[in-house]
Scaffold this motif. Structure first.
Motif, PDB file in Angstrom:
ATOM      1  N   VAL A   7       9.064  15.690 -16.333  1.00  0.00           N
ATOM      2  CA  VAL A   7      10.289  16.498 -16.292  1.00  0.00           C
ATOM      3  C   VAL A   7      10.081  17.830 -17.011  1.00  0.00           C
ATOM      4  O   VAL A   7      10.426  18.883 -16.492  1.00  0.00           O
ATOM      5  N   TYR A   8       9.493  17.786 -18.204  1.00  0.00           N
ATOM      6  CA  TYR A   8       9.401  18.978 -19.053  1.00  0.00           C
ATOM      7  C   TYR A   8       7.964  19.308 -19.429  1.00  0.00           C
ATOM      8  O   TYR A   8       7.095  18.440 -19.431  1.00  0.00           O
ATOM      9  N   SER A   9       7.744  20.582 -19.793  1.00  0.00           N
ATOM     10  CA  SER A   9       6.507  20.947 -20.474  1.00  0.00           C
ATOM     11  C   SER A   9       6.675  20.551 -21.937  1.00  0.00           C
ATOM     12  O   SER A   9       7.741  20.785 -22.519  1.00  0.00           O
ATOM     13  N   TYR A  10       5.634  19.981 -22.520  1.00  0.00           N
ATOM     14  CA  TYR A  10       5.745  19.471 -23.892  1.00  0.00           C
ATOM     15  C   TYR A  10       5.650  20.611 -24.891  1.00  0.00           C
ATOM     16  O   TYR A  10       4.589  20.890 -25.449  1.00  0.00           O
ATOM     17  N   LYS A  11       6.755  21.304 -25.105  1.00  0.00           N
ATOM     18  CA  LYS A  11       6.782  22.414 -26.062  1.00  0.00           C
ATOM     19  C   LYS A  11       8.219  22.674 -26.482  1.00  0.00           C
ATOM     20  O   LYS A  11       9.138  22.005 -26.021  1.00  0.00           O
ATOM     21  N   ASP A  12       8.419  23.654 -27.328  1.00  0.00           N
ATOM     22  CA  ASP A  12       9.751  24.042 -27.802  1.00  0.00           C
ATOM     23  C   ASP A  12      10.549  22.820 -28.273  1.00  0.00           C
ATOM     24  O   ASP A  12      10.003  21.929 -28.893  1.00  0.00           O
ATOM     25  N   ASN A  13      11.840  22.817 -27.909  1.00  0.00           N
ATOM     26  CA  ASN A  13      12.726  21.781 -28.453  1.00  0.00           C
ATOM     27  C   ASN A  13      12.475  20.389 -27.904  1.00  0.00           C
ATOM     28  O   ASN A  13      12.774  19.407 -28.558  1.00  0.00           O
ATOM     29  N   ILE A  14      11.916  20.287 -26.703  1.00  0.00           N
ATOM     30  CA  ILE A  14      11.704  18.943 -26.144  1.00  0.00           C
ATOM     31  C   ILE A  14      10.662  18.204 -26.983  1.00  0.00           C
ATOM     32  O   ILE A  14      10.725  16.992 -27.145  1.00  0.00           O
ATOM     33  N   ARG A  15       9.750  18.957 -27.549  1.00  0.00           N
ATOM     34  CA  ARG A  15       8.724  18.369 -28.401  1.00  0.00           C
ATOM     35  C   ARG A  15       9.384  17.681 -29.599  1.00  0.00           C
ATOM     36  O   ARG A  15       9.113  16.531 -29.905  1.00  0.00           O
ATOM     37  N   LYS A  16      10.266  18.412 -30.237  1.00  0.00           N
ATOM     38  CA  LYS A  16      10.980  17.891 -31.406  1.00  0.00           C
ATOM     39  C   LYS A  16      11.812  16.658 -31.016  1.00  0.00           C
ATOM     40  O   LYS A  16      11.823  15.642 -31.723  1.00  0.00           O
ATOM     41  N   LEU A  17      12.491  16.741 -29.891  1.00  0.00           N
ATOM     42  CA  LEU A  17      13.349  15.629 -29.455  1.00  0.00           C
ATOM     43  C   LEU A  17      12.516  14.373 -29.177  1.00  0.00           C
ATOM     44  O   LEU A  17      12.892  13.271 -29.559  1.00  0.00           O
ATOM     45  N   ILE A  18      11.379  14.565 -28.513  1.00  0.00           N
ATOM     46  CA  ILE A  18      10.546  13.395 -28.189  1.00  0.00           C
ATOM     47  C   ILE A  18       9.950  12.788 -29.458  1.00  0.00           C
ATOM     48  O   ILE A  18       9.898  11.568 -29.600  1.00  0.00           O
ATOM     49  N   LEU A  19       9.545  13.631 -30.399  1.00  0.00           N
ATOM     50  CA  LEU A  19       8.999  13.091 -31.654  1.00  0.00           C
ATOM     51  C   LEU A  19      10.055  12.280 -32.400  1.00  0.00           C
ATOM     52  O   LEU A  19       9.767  11.216 -32.949  1.00  0.00           O
ATOM     53  N   ASN A  20      11.289  12.769 -32.386  1.00  0.00           N
ATOM     54  CA  ASN A  20      12.385  12.017 -33.017  1.00  0.00           C
ATOM     55  C   ASN A  20      12.642  10.696 -32.306  1.00  0.00           C
ATOM     56  O   ASN A  20      12.911   9.679 -32.932  1.00  0.00           O
ATOM     57  N   PHE A  21      12.554  10.738 -31.002  1.00  0.00           N
ATOM     58  CA  PHE A  21      12.757   9.547 -30.178  1.00  0.00           C
ATOM     59  C   PHE A  21      11.666   8.509 -30.464  1.00  0.00           C
ATOM     60  O   PHE A  21      11.919   7.314 -30.605  1.00  0.00           O
ATOM     61  N   LYS A  22      10.458   9.020 -30.609  1.00  0.00           N
ATOM     62  CA  LYS A  22       9.300   8.158 -30.692  1.00  0.00           C
ATOM     63  C   LYS A  22       9.077   7.583 -32.091  1.00  0.00           C
ATOM     64  O   LYS A  22       8.792   6.410 -32.244  1.00  0.00           O
ATOM     65  N   TYR A  23       9.204   8.422 -33.104  1.00  0.00           N
ATOM     66  CA  TYR A  23       8.819   7.983 -34.446  1.00  0.00           C
ATOM     67  C   TYR A  23       9.993   7.788 -35.401  1.00  0.00           C
ATOM     68  O   TYR A  23       9.844   7.205 -36.453  1.00  0.00           O
ATOM     69  N   PHE A  24      11.159   8.334 -35.071  1.00  0.00           N
ATOM     70  CA  PHE A  24      12.258   8.297 -36.053  1.00  0.00           C
ATOM     71  C   PHE A  24      13.493   7.576 -35.528  1.00  0.00           C
ATOM     72  O   PHE A  24      14.618   7.901 -35.922  1.00  0.00           O
ATOM     73  N   GLU A  25      13.242   6.635 -34.619  1.00  0.00           N
ATOM     74  CA  GLU A  25      14.292   5.718 -34.180  1.00  0.00           C
ATOM     75  C   GLU A  25      15.498   6.383 -33.527  1.00  0.00           C
ATOM     76  O   GLU A  25      16.579   5.799 -33.489  1.00  0.00           O
ATOM     77  N   ARG A  26      15.318   7.598 -33.007  1.00  0.00           N
ATOM     78  CA  ARG A  26      16.442   8.220 -32.278  1.00  0.00           C
ATOM     79  C   ARG A  26      16.432   7.707 -30.831  1.00  0.00           C
ATOM     80  O   ARG A  26      16.313   8.478 -29.886  1.00  0.00           O
ATOM     81  N   THR A  27      16.529   6.373 -30.725  1.00  0.00           N
ATOM     82  CA  THR A  27      16.390   5.776 -29.393  1.00  0.00           C
ATOM     83  C   THR A  27      17.577   6.106 -28.490  1.00  0.00           C
ATOM     84  O   THR A  27      17.488   5.978 -27.283  1.00  0.00           O
ATOM     85  N   TYR A  28      18.694   6.536 -29.100  1.00  0.00           N
ATOM     86  CA  TYR A  28      19.841   6.912 -28.258  1.00  0.00           C
ATOM     87  C   TYR A  28      19.519   8.098 -27.339  1.00  0.00           C
ATOM     88  O   TYR A  28      20.201   8.342 -26.375  1.00  0.00           O
ATOM     89  N   LEU A  29      18.447   8.828 -27.650  1.00  0.00           N
ATOM     90  CA  LEU A  29      18.051   9.931 -26.770  1.00  0.00           C
ATOM     91  C   LEU A  29      17.550   9.434 -25.412  1.00  0.00           C
ATOM     92  O   LEU A  29      17.414  10.209 -24.478  1.00  0.00           O
ATOM     93  N   SER A  30      17.278   8.134 -25.315  1.00  0.00           N
ATOM     94  CA  SER A  30      16.745   7.623 -24.046  1.00  0.00           C
ATOM     95  C   SER A  30      17.704   7.880 -22.887  1.00  0.00           C
ATOM     96  O   SER A  30      17.278   8.125 -21.777  1.00  0.00           O
ATOM     97  N   LYS A  31      19.007   7.868 -23.153  1.00  0.00           N
ATOM     98  CA  LYS A  31      19.978   8.106 -22.072  1.00  0.00           C
ATOM     99  C   LYS A  31      19.765   9.469 -21.439  1.00  0.00           C
ATOM    100  O   LYS A  31      19.785   9.613 -20.225  1.00  0.00           O
ATOM    101  N   ASP A  32      19.568  10.467 -22.295  1.00  0.00           N
ATOM    102  CA  ASP A  32      19.330  11.816 -21.770  1.00  0.00           C
ATOM    103  C   ASP A  32      18.006  11.879 -21.016  1.00  0.00           C
ATOM    104  O   ASP A  32      17.929  12.436 -19.934  1.00  0.00           O
ATOM    105  N   PHE A  33      16.974  11.291 -21.603  1.00  0.00           N
ATOM    106  CA  PHE A  33      15.658  11.343 -20.957  1.00  0.00           C
ATOM    107  C   PHE A  33      15.683  10.603 -19.621  1.00  0.00           C
ATOM    108  O   PHE A  33      15.116  11.064 -18.639  1.00  0.00           O
ATOM    109  N   VAL A  34      16.348   9.445 -19.605  1.00  0.00           N
ATOM    110  CA  VAL A  34      16.380   8.664 -18.363  1.00  0.00           C
ATOM    111  C   VAL A  34      17.102   9.438 -17.259  1.00  0.00           C
ATOM    112  O   VAL A  34      16.624   9.489 -16.130  1.00  0.00           O
ATOM    113  N   SER A  35      18.206  10.082 -17.590  1.00  0.00           N
ATOM    114  CA  SER A  35      18.901  10.798 -16.511  1.00  0.00           C
ATOM    115  C   SER A  35      18.060  11.969 -16.001  1.00  0.00           C
ATOM    116  O   SER A  35      18.049  12.266 -14.808  1.00  0.00           O
ATOM    117  N   ASP A  36      17.293  12.609 -16.892  1.00  0.00           N
ATOM    118  CA  ASP A  36      16.369  13.664 -16.438  1.00  0.00           C
ATOM    119  C   ASP A  36      15.271  13.076 -15.544  1.00  0.00           C
ATOM    120  O   ASP A  36      14.879  13.669 -14.543  1.00  0.00           O
TER     121      ASP A  36
END
Ligand SMILES: [Zn+2]
Ligand SMILES: [Zn+2]
Length: 240
Positions: free
Chosen positions: A82-111
């Motif tokens: 969906v995205y190039s791994y840079k800018d804000n998506i990088r930060k969001l994915i790192l939070n999703f992956k390592y800091f338990e921000r699993t609620y971001l999955s809804k946004d990622f799944v719809s994308d």
């Protein structure tokens, strides 16, 4: 104030929801955790992409240099991100992956659903499988971010997913510490299949959060095909 508004105000006071990227307030009970402004600014891969690995091709053409030079470089049939791994998506994915921000999955799944639907070949998939973590890392992190995405996609697309087919061996070193060549060698034989009968003649959609060289997805695809899968397509949130 009508009761419904009052209750909503109360809920947002007790459980405020803010944009995971900029911190702006989001409506109470918001399903999305990324505000429209931040969403708009995420680096979506648009326009022409390599027909094999999905990397952006600003100058056009059918395949990128790597896929043209070596058509067997990747064992998967097609990868899209969906995205190039840079800018804000990088930060969001790192939070999703390592800091338990699993609620971001809804946004990622719809994308991911949107990207899935834009790729006609993907409509024939039979089964969704996530790139596995090895057991130690899975226990340490408490969840596999790719599996959370696979479960969301399974629900959204009405296709089955199964986390008990593809496994990762324990000894794989952390990929990000290695050079491209070391990464490829390290990853090559890291996966194995249990229950190969569930893969026979199936077209698989393989899910991961990030693809870098595509070596991980390729190694998974190789293992899945060896075990009987007909085709392996790959869908990731971002592409480095
Ligand atoms: Zn925002
Ligand atoms: Zn390519």
């Amino acid at each position: 104030m009508p009761m419904k508004n009052f209750i909503q105000k109360l809920i947002s006071f007790i459980f405020p929801i803010v944009c995971s990227s900029c911190g702006a307030d989001l409506p109470p009970l918001s399903q999305t955790r990324i505000c429209p402004k931040c969403k708009e600014n995420l680096p979506k891969i648009k326009g022409l992409v390599c027909q094999k690995c999905g990397i952006s091709l600003p100058d056009g053409g059918e395949f990128c240099f790597v896929c043209r030079k070596n058509p067997k470089e990747h064992s998967f049939d097609k990868m899209r991100s969906v995205y190039s791994y840079k800018d804000n998506i990088r930060k969001l994915i790192l939070n999703f992956k390592y800091f338990e921000r699993t609620y971001l999955s809804k946004d990622f799944v719809s994308d991911m659903v949107e990207t899935f639907k834009s790729e006609p070949a993907f409509k024939d998939i039979d089964l969704i499988i996530s790139v596995p973590l090895n057991i130690l890392r899975r226990l340490k992190r408490g969840y596999n971010q790719a599996q959370i995405l696979a479960e969301g996609l399974s629900q959204a697309l009405g296709k089955p997913q199964n986390a008990r087919i593809l496994y990762r061996k324990k000894m794989t070193k952390a990929q990000f510490k290695l050079t491209k060549q070391e990464r490829r060698e390290n990853i090559k034989d890291s996966f194995y299949v249990q229950n190969p009968s569930l893969l026979k003649n199936k077209t698989i959609l393989l899910i991961d959060d990030i693809a870098t060289t595509g070596a991980t997805a390729s190694a998974c695809a190789k293992t899945l095909k060896k075990a009987g899968s007909k085709k392996v397509f790959v869908l990731t949130v971002a592409r480095d």
